[in-house]
Scaffold this active site. Structure first.
Site, short mmCIF file in Angstrom:
data_model
loop_
_atom_site.label_atom_id
_atom_site.label_comp_id
_atom_site.label_asym_id
_atom_site.label_seq_id
_atom_site.Cartn_x
_atom_site.Cartn_y
_atom_site.Cartn_z
CE LYS A 91 25.60 -36.51 76.04
NZ LYS A 91 24.60 -36.87 75.04
CB ILE A 93 25.85 -39.90 86.66
CG1 ILE A 93 26.12 -38.38 86.61
CG2 ILE A 93 27.00 -40.62 87.36
CD1 ILE A 93 27.38 -37.97 85.88
CG HIS A 109 17.71 -28.36 88.23
ND1 HIS A 109 17.85 -28.96 87.00
CD2 HIS A 109 16.47 -27.79 88.21
CE1 HIS A 109 16.77 -28.78 86.28
NE2 HIS A 109 15.91 -28.07 86.99
CG ASP A 150 16.97 -32.63 87.17
OD1 ASP A 150 18.18 -32.45 87.41
OD2 ASP A 150 16.43 -32.26 86.12
CD GLU A 179 22.97 -22.08 88.53
OE1 GLU A 179 23.90 -22.84 88.25
OE2 GLU A 179 22.10 -21.75 87.69
C1 GAR Z 1 23.74 -23.68 85.15
O1 GAR Z 1 22.69 -22.76 85.21
C2 GAR Z 1 23.33 -24.99 85.81
O2 GAR Z 1 22.49 -24.83 86.91
C3 GAR Z 1 22.59 -25.65 84.67
O3 GAR Z 1 23.34 -25.37 83.53
C4 GAR Z 1 23.99 -24.09 83.71
C5 GAR Z 1 25.46 -24.28 83.42
O4 GAR Z 1 26.11 -23.05 83.39
N1 GAR Z 1 22.46 -27.05 84.91
C6 GAR Z 1 21.39 -27.75 84.52
O5 GAR Z 1 20.47 -27.27 83.90
C7 GAR Z 1 21.41 -29.23 84.92
N2 GAR Z 1 20.12 -29.80 84.74
P1 GAR Z 1 27.71 -22.99 83.48
O6 GAR Z 1 28.23 -23.91 82.37
O7 GAR Z 1 28.03 -21.56 83.19
O8 GAR Z 1 28.11 -23.43 84.84
#
Ligand code: GAR
Length: 211
Positions: A91, A93, A109, A150, A179
Site C-alpha cells: 500500500k 504510505i 524493491h 518507488d 535482499e
Molecule cells: C520482496 O521481494 C520485496 O522486495 C518485494 O516483495 C517481496 C516480499 O517478500 N517488495 C516489493 O515488490 C515492493 N514494491 P517477503 O514478504 O517474503 O519479504
C-alpha cells in the site's frame, strides 16, 4: 536502541530475516511493531507467534481516508516508532506519515530502480516483467519512501546477474537471497551513520564504508 516498525503485506521473509539479524546482533534495533493491511498475511501470524505487536490497518476498510491516516499516525506514536522498514508492503504510505518520518521510511524493491518500478510493480509482477524484457541483470534497490511509488532517493543497489534464469520464479529466488543479505546491513548503516540526501542520491560520510 532504535525502535522500528516493519510494514508487510504477505509472506514476510524479509521481516523474519530482519528479526533474525537483530537476534544475531547484526542490526541494533528493536522491531516494536508490525503493520499490515492484510489480516490473513503469513507475516501477521509469524509476528504474533513471536510476541511482536501487530496492527492490521487497511486503507480500503476505511470510508474516510483521513481517519486511516490519523489511526496509523496514532499507532506509530503509541509504539514509539522511530524508523519504518517496508518489507513487501503493497500500500501507499500516506503523505502525513512521510512528513512525520522524513528520510526515516525505507523500502526494499526487487529490481534496479528506476526500471521495473511504479504502481502495480511489486513481488512476482516485477520478476515477470524483468523475465519478459530479456534483461540479463536485475537486482535489489533500497530507497527512501516519498509520495510516489518507488521514486524516493536511492540508498543502495546490488545487481544480480540472471543470464541463466529460465523463469520469473528462478529470478525471484536469486533476488530474494540478495535482499536478505543486504537489507539488515543497509538498515544498520542508516541507523548508525550520518547521511545526506541530495536530490535522489544518498551519501554517507567518508569514514563510513558503503554498506
Ligand atoms: C520482496 O521481494 C520485496 O522486495 C518485494 O516483495 C517481496 C516480499 O517478500 N517488495 C516489493 O515488490 C515492493 N514494491 P517477503 O514478504 O517474503 O519479504
Amino acid at each position: 536502541m532504535t525502535t522500528i516498525a516493519v510494514f508487510a503485506s504477505g509472506r514476510g521473509s524479509n521481516f523474519m530475516n530482519l528479526y533474525q539479524a537483530i537476534q544475531e546482533g547484526q542490526l541494533t534495533a528493536t522491531i516494536g511493531l508490525v503493520v499490515s493491511n492484510n489480516p490473513g498475511a503469513p507475516v501477521v501470524q509469524t509476528a504474533r507467534s513471536w510476541n511482536i505487536p501487530v496492527r492490521v490497518l487497511s486503507p480500503t476498510r476505511y470510508t474516510d481516508p483521513q481517519q486511516y491516516e490519523t489511526d496509523l499516525l496514532h499507532t506509530l506514536a503509541e509504539f514509539h516508532i522511530e524508523w519504518i522498514a517496508l518489507a513487501g508492503y503493497m500500500k501507499k504510505i500516506p503523505a502525513s506519515v512521510i512528513r512525520q518520518f522524513p528520510n526515516r521510511i525505507v523500502n526494499i524493491h526487487p529490481a534496479l530502480l528506476p526500471a521495473f518500478g511504479g504502481k502495480g510493480m511489486y513481488g512476482m509482477h516485477v520478476h515477470e516483467a524483468v523475465f519478459q524484457s530479456g534483461a540479463q541483470v536485475t537486482g535489489v534497490t533500497i530507497h527512501f519512501v516519498n509520495e510516489e511509488y518507488d521514486q524516493g532517493a536511492i540508498i543502495f543497489q546490488e545487481p544480480v546477474v540472471i543470464r541463466e534464469c529460465r523463469s520469473p520464479e528462478e529470478i525471484a529466488e536469486k533476488v530474494l537471497a540478495v535482499e536478505h543479505q543486504v537489507y539488515p546491513r543497509v538498515l544498520q548503516q542508516l541507523l548508525t551513520h550520518p547521511f545526506e540526501v541530495v536530490g535522489k542520491r544518498v551519501y554517507f560520510n567518508q569514514e563510513s564504508e558503503t554498506p
